[in-house]
Scaffold this active site. Structure first.
Site, short mmCIF file in Angstrom:
data_model
loop_
_atom_site.label_atom_id
_atom_site.label_comp_id
_atom_site.label_asym_id
_atom_site.label_seq_id
_atom_site.Cartn_x
_atom_site.Cartn_y
_atom_site.Cartn_z
N SER A 140 -22.18 5.24 43.77
CA SER A 140 -20.98 6.07 43.93
C SER A 140 -21.38 7.53 43.82
CB SER A 140 -19.97 5.73 42.82
OG SER A 140 -18.90 6.65 42.80
N TYR A 153 -18.06 4.63 33.58
CA TYR A 153 -18.22 4.27 34.99
C TYR A 153 -19.41 5.02 35.60
CZ TYR A 153 -17.24 3.70 39.96
OH TYR A 153 -17.34 3.43 41.29
#
Length: 246
Positions: A140, A153
């Site tokens: 990501s 995350y």
């Protein structure tokens, strides 16, 4: 080239995984879709085969090494080998650290990090034996920078990038195994539905000024990486919406 490659895709019941399975099947790959939602998998496999593609599904929890190994065994039994493994399954329950959402931290570590490692562990022996293969790990933009409420995350996605680079250094020169990190920016997927911290969700929505990418945009990036000649290893693709500032 994509044609005739056997590709295993985790997290394939929706979003990026589903779009990737569809795109690769259109290019002639034999795709094995995996996730926990069997009905979604069945529906996508039906759509692919109705369009003339080759696809199978196998329900597996990537947080279980036993499940992932059985998935790999299923792919080999069905199509004879594994050429590409796409570790796409992931969770994004953003939260502020002082909310102490420890169960969600554990889930992210289990799926986003251990799930990637288990996929590597299942696929690499097959690829080493034939001295050819491709591991694609979905990270990501959060693996490049830390956003508000994204400490855990981002930690998992930084880990995915580190693991993939380590794999490249260890196995690309000796076993001809290519590695690719796919780092999407904001994508219109179901990931936002996993956020239970209302403050984190509000903070995220307040920053969401860009028009989100579609899952198909990321699928095209994965298709591109696989479709390069064996001599070329696309090690990382960072893809943001045009108007996403960071």
């Amino acid at each position: 080239m994509v044609e005739n490659k056997v590709v295993v895709i985790t997290g394939a019941s929706s979003g990026i995984g589903q779009a990737t399975a569809t795109r690769l099947a259109q290019g002639g790959a034999k795709v094995v879709l995996s996730a926990r939602r069997v009905e979604r998998l069945k529906e996508t496999v039906h759509q692919i085969t109705e369009a003339g593609g080759t696809a199978s599904y196998f329900s597996a929890d990537v947080a279980s090494m036993e499940d992932v190994q059985v998935l790999a065994d299923f792919a080999v039994q069905t199509y004879g080998t594994i050429d590409v493994w796409v570790n796409n399954a992931g969770l994004m329950p953003l939260s502020f650290l002082n909310k102490r959402k420890i169960d969600e931290w554990d889930q992210m570590i289990d799926v986003n990090i251990k799930g990637v490692l288990y996929g590597i562990a299942a696929a690499v022996p097959i690829m080493e034996q034939k001295r050819s293969g491709h591991i694609i790990n979905v990270s990501s933009v959060a693996g490049h920078r830390v956003g508000m409420a994204g400490a855990v995350y981002s930690g998992t996605k930084f880990a995915v990038r580190a693991i993939t680079e380590g794999l490249r250094m260890e196995l690309s020169p000796t076993a001809n195994i290519r590695t690719t990190i796919i780092s999407p920016g904001m994508v219109e997927t179901e990931l936002l539905t996993t956020i239970t911290d209302e403050d984190a969700l509000s903070a995220l929505k307040s920053r969401a000024t860009a028009q989100a990418l579609q899952s198909e945009d990321i699928a095209e990036a994965i298709f591109y990486a696989i479709n390069q000649p064996e001599r070329a290893s696309v090690n990382e693709i960072l893809i943001r919406p045009t108007t996403q500032p960071s």
